[in-house]
Design a protein around this motif. Structure first.
Motif, PDB file in Angstrom:
ATOM      1  N   GLU A  69    -110.955 -35.781  45.536  1.00  0.00           N
ATOM      2  CA  GLU A  69    -111.613 -36.604  44.523  1.00  0.00           C
ATOM      3  C   GLU A  69    -112.639 -37.451  45.263  1.00  0.00           C
ATOM      4  O   GLU A  69    -112.271 -38.198  46.184  1.00  0.00           O
ATOM      5  CB  GLU A  69    -110.620 -37.532  43.831  1.00  0.00           C
ATOM      6  CG  GLU A  69    -109.766 -36.878  42.770  1.00  0.00           C
ATOM      7  CD  GLU A  69    -110.528 -36.473  41.509  1.00  0.00           C
ATOM      8  OE1 GLU A  69    -109.949 -35.793  40.678  1.00  0.00           O
ATOM      9  OE2 GLU A  69    -111.724 -36.830  41.374  1.00  0.00           O
ATOM     10  N   PRO A  70    -113.907 -37.353  44.897  1.00  0.00           N
ATOM     11  CA  PRO A  70    -114.901 -38.069  45.692  1.00  0.00           C
ATOM     12  C   PRO A  70    -114.922 -39.585  45.480  1.00  0.00           C
ATOM     13  O   PRO A  70    -115.340 -40.316  46.375  1.00  0.00           O
ATOM     14  CB  PRO A  70    -116.226 -37.441  45.241  1.00  0.00           C
ATOM     15  CG  PRO A  70    -115.965 -36.856  43.891  1.00  0.00           C
ATOM     16  CD  PRO A  70    -114.507 -36.505  43.855  1.00  0.00           C
ATOM     17  N   ALA A  71    -114.482 -40.080  44.312  1.00  0.00           N
ATOM     18  CA  ALA A  71    -114.550 -41.524  44.065  1.00  0.00           C
ATOM     19  C   ALA A  71    -113.273 -42.198  44.562  1.00  0.00           C
ATOM     20  O   ALA A  71    -112.181 -41.665  44.416  1.00  0.00           O
ATOM     21  CB  ALA A  71    -114.740 -41.784  42.579  1.00  0.00           C
ATOM     22  N   VAL A  95    -126.372 -21.047  46.993  1.00  0.00           N
ATOM     23  CA  VAL A  95    -126.314 -22.324  47.709  1.00  0.00           C
ATOM     24  C   VAL A  95    -126.762 -23.383  46.716  1.00  0.00           C
ATOM     25  O   VAL A  95    -127.804 -23.235  46.062  1.00  0.00           O
ATOM     26  CB  VAL A  95    -127.222 -22.332  48.958  1.00  0.00           C
ATOM     27  CG1 VAL A  95    -127.381 -23.743  49.510  1.00  0.00           C
ATOM     28  CG2 VAL A  95    -126.636 -21.418  50.038  1.00  0.00           C
ATOM     29  N   GLU A  96    -125.937 -24.416  46.589  1.00  0.00           N
ATOM     30  CA  GLU A  96    -126.180 -25.435  45.564  1.00  0.00           C
ATOM     31  C   GLU A  96    -126.823 -26.685  46.169  1.00  0.00           C
ATOM     32  O   GLU A  96    -126.477 -27.082  47.291  1.00  0.00           O
ATOM     33  CB  GLU A  96    -124.821 -25.797  44.950  1.00  0.00           C
ATOM     34  CG  GLU A  96    -124.898 -26.916  43.931  1.00  0.00           C
ATOM     35  CD  GLU A  96    -123.520 -27.370  43.479  1.00  0.00           C
ATOM     36  OE1 GLU A  96    -122.518 -26.678  43.756  1.00  0.00           O
ATOM     37  OE2 GLU A  96    -123.440 -28.441  42.862  1.00  0.00           O
ATOM     38  N   ASP A  97    -127.716 -27.289  45.404  1.00  0.00           N
ATOM     39  CA  ASP A  97    -128.315 -28.589  45.745  1.00  0.00           C
ATOM     40  C   ASP A  97    -128.691 -28.694  47.225  1.00  0.00           C
ATOM     41  O   ASP A  97    -128.248 -29.597  47.944  1.00  0.00           O
ATOM     42  CB  ASP A  97    -127.370 -29.736  45.344  1.00  0.00           C
ATOM     43  CG  ASP A  97    -127.335 -29.934  43.826  1.00  0.00           C
ATOM     44  OD1 ASP A  97    -128.332 -29.574  43.161  1.00  0.00           O
ATOM     45  OD2 ASP A  97    -126.322 -30.426  43.313  1.00  0.00           O
ATOM     46  N   THR A 156    -116.386 -35.322  55.472  1.00  0.00           N
ATOM     47  CA  THR A 156    -117.560 -34.813  54.764  1.00  0.00           C
ATOM     48  C   THR A 156    -117.253 -34.473  53.324  1.00  0.00           C
ATOM     49  O   THR A 156    -116.085 -34.347  52.942  1.00  0.00           O
ATOM     50  CB  THR A 156    -118.196 -33.612  55.499  1.00  0.00           C
ATOM     51  OG1 THR A 156    -119.434 -33.294  54.880  1.00  0.00           O
ATOM     52  CG2 THR A 156    -117.312 -32.381  55.459  1.00  0.00           C
ATOM     53  N   TYR A 157    -118.323 -34.307  52.540  1.00  0.00           N
ATOM     54  CA  TYR A 157    -118.203 -33.987  51.125  1.00  0.00           C
ATOM     55  C   TYR A 157    -117.325 -32.747  50.921  1.00  0.00           C
ATOM     56  O   TYR A 157    -117.492 -31.751  51.613  1.00  0.00           O
ATOM     57  CB  TYR A 157    -119.598 -33.736  50.502  1.00  0.00           C
ATOM     58  CG  TYR A 157    -119.452 -33.040  49.185  1.00  0.00           C
ATOM     59  CD1 TYR A 157    -119.001 -33.755  48.076  1.00  0.00           C
ATOM     60  CD2 TYR A 157    -119.641 -31.669  49.071  1.00  0.00           C
ATOM     61  CE1 TYR A 157    -118.768 -33.113  46.884  1.00  0.00           C
ATOM     62  CE2 TYR A 157    -119.422 -31.022  47.866  1.00  0.00           C
ATOM     63  CZ  TYR A 157    -118.979 -31.744  46.782  1.00  0.00           C
ATOM     64  OH  TYR A 157    -118.728 -31.116  45.614  1.00  0.00           O
ATOM     65  N   GLY A 158    -116.411 -32.836  49.980  1.00  0.00           N
ATOM     66  CA  GLY A 158    -115.662 -31.658  49.559  1.00  0.00           C
ATOM     67  C   GLY A 158    -114.343 -31.451  50.275  1.00  0.00           C
ATOM     68  O   GLY A 158    -113.588 -30.562  49.915  1.00  0.00           O
TER      69      GLY A 158
HETATM   70  O1  KDG Z   1    -119.069 -37.190  40.912  1.00  0.00           O
HETATM   71  C1  KDG Z   1    -119.670 -36.378  41.855  1.00  0.00           C
HETATM   72  C2  KDG Z   1    -119.141 -34.966  41.734  1.00  0.00           C
HETATM   73  O2  KDG Z   1    -119.278 -34.502  40.426  1.00  0.00           O
HETATM   74  C3  KDG Z   1    -119.834 -34.011  42.661  1.00  0.00           C
HETATM   75  O3  KDG Z   1    -119.780 -34.490  43.969  1.00  0.00           O
HETATM   76  C4  KDG Z   1    -119.163 -32.657  42.544  1.00  0.00           C
HETATM   77  O4  KDG Z   1    -120.946 -31.669  43.796  1.00  0.00           O
HETATM   78  C5  KDG Z   1    -119.997 -31.545  43.044  1.00  0.00           C
HETATM   79  C6  KDG Z   1    -119.678 -30.198  42.572  1.00  0.00           C
HETATM   80  O5  KDG Z   1    -120.464 -29.297  42.855  1.00  0.00           O
HETATM   81  O6  KDG Z   1    -118.660 -30.035  41.927  1.00  0.00           O
END
Ligand code: KDG
Ligand code: MG
Length: 402
Positions: free
Chosen positions: A169-171, A235-237, A158-160
């Protein structure tokens, strides 16, 4: 003084960065960051083909006029590629002006509103237990604010959350890899994680979380409502936020503070969110949202509605963008917090930046301009490598937001 030359460098010390260097006829140079993760060459070409030829001969002190030239003067305005290019030009011009006048940029934009900048770090673990341990480690190393992301039971990646032994690093090299996602599993797990974290870490530490655009509006409302007793900093996004109106419903359900906008690039992405006080923190990156000039306007607009800043500071922005953000953080009144995800050591072979971390805060130095240097020769040792952010599919194979 006139702009004599401008050059774009795409290098990859551990990850790709796009750097703009503008040079004047008096031998001064300024740096701008034009990195757009996974779309680096698009911004580099936009700069080389459409912006640099028009920059030559212009007076670098006319920052506002040059900004308007590349924004209002271009019929096809806005969008992340255009705005990343404008951001890089803008940062480089502020850097030149600071150097020419012998002052740090924060002194050109109002002077110090604070002595140090509160930052949050990233704690990531594959399991709940590992995440709790990581948050403790960050607190022990001096952070007063920690973002927690965790592996979700039943989801492979998952993300993060990094792979073994690697920095997050996500990429990744090549075309986008595909990851699998289940919002149901996520929503069942995250409230438990933050209950555990609050119990384990006490009331003092600021805890943050990034939902990374993955919920629908009603799912987001459930998330922030269930997290409310644990008093998160934000809480973000919570949702993919191009639908600004969805925040009316989310907001109505909870007092959990909300942060939005790392994929935004102008003040127009925020008008409803800010004027209706639907969010608490703006995340638009200084490096993607028109640079210092536009960040100052966005922050001023937000300040009238008691909305504060929490500028993006992930490692896919170069140290040049980080310095630009830190100067804005230092000068504006409605600063909230700054994301701080330190770059890998190898990045220092190419960029050196004048700031230091001390017990939860960053301190900006007083070098003239932005206070960042770029070593062209070192950069040439790290050629560009195509890399992409992942794409995400639900358990049944439907494409969803990453
Ligand atoms: O390139 C994508 C990232 O900048 C992003 O996934 C990082 O969501 C992110 C954050 O809150 O740092
Ligand atoms: Mg984010």
């Amino acid at each position: 003084m006139k702009i004599k030359e401008a050059k774009v460098f795409v290098c990859s010390p551990g990850r790709n960065f796009v750097t703009l260097r503008i040079t004047t006829d008096e031998g001064l140079h300024g740096l701008g960051d034009a990195t757009l993760n996974g779309r680096e060459k698009a911004v580099a070409t936009y700069l080389e083909e459409y912006c640099i030829p028009a920059l030559i001969g212009k007076d670098p002190f006319r920052i506002e006029d040059i900004w308007q030239y590349f924004y209002r003067g271009v019929y096809w305005r806005r969008g992340s590629v255009t705005m990343a290019a404008i951001s890089a030009i803008d940062m480089a011009l502020w850097d030149i002006k600071g150097k020419a006048l012998g002052v740090p940029v924060y002194n050109l934009i109002g002077g110090k509103s604070r002595d140090r900048i509160l930052v949050y770090s990233h704690a990531n673990g594959k399991t709940l237990e590992e995440t709790v341990e990581e948050v403790h480690r960050h607190i022990a190393s001096g952070f007063a604010a920690v973002r927690a992301q965790s592996g979700i039971p039943g989801i492979a990646r998952t993300y993060g959350v990094p792979r073994d032994g690697q920095p997050y690093e996500p990429a990744h090299r090549g075309l986008p890899e595909e990851t699998v996602w289940s919002t149901e599993k996520y929503l069942n797990f995250i409230p438990r994680l933050f209950r555990t974290l609050r119990d384990a870490c006490g009331d003092e530490v600021h805890l943050l979380h990034d939902a990374h655009h993955r919920c629908t509006p009603i799912e987001a409302a459930r998330l922030v409502k269930e997290l409310e007793p644990n008093h998160l900093f934000w809480v973000e996004d919570a949702v993919p936020s191009e639908l600004q109106e969805s925040f009316r419903m989310i907001r109505a359900h909870s007092t959990t503070p909300l942060a939005v906008g790392e994929v935004f690039n102008t003040v127009y992405d925020y008008t409803t969110l800010i004027s209706e006080q639907l969010i608490d923190y703006i995340r638009m990156p200084v490096g993607h949202g028109g640079g210092i000039t536009h960040a100052l306007k966005l922050a001023a607009f937000a300040s009238f509605y008691h909305v504060r800043t929490g500028f993006h500071g992930a490692t896919d922005l170069s140290p040049v963008a980080m310095m630009a953000a830190l100067h804005v953080d230092t000068a504006i009144h409605n600063f909230g917090i700054q994301e701080y995800m330190p770059h890998q050591e190898i990045v220092r072979e190419v960029f050196t930046a004048d700031f230091r971390f001390d017990r939860g805060y960053l301190h900006v130095g007083d070098s003239p301009g932005l206070g960042v240097d770029f070593d062209e020769k070192a950069a040439s040792r790290f050629p560009y490598i195509r890399a992409s952010l992942p794409v995400n599919r639900k358990l049944d194979g439907t494409l969803t937001d990453w």
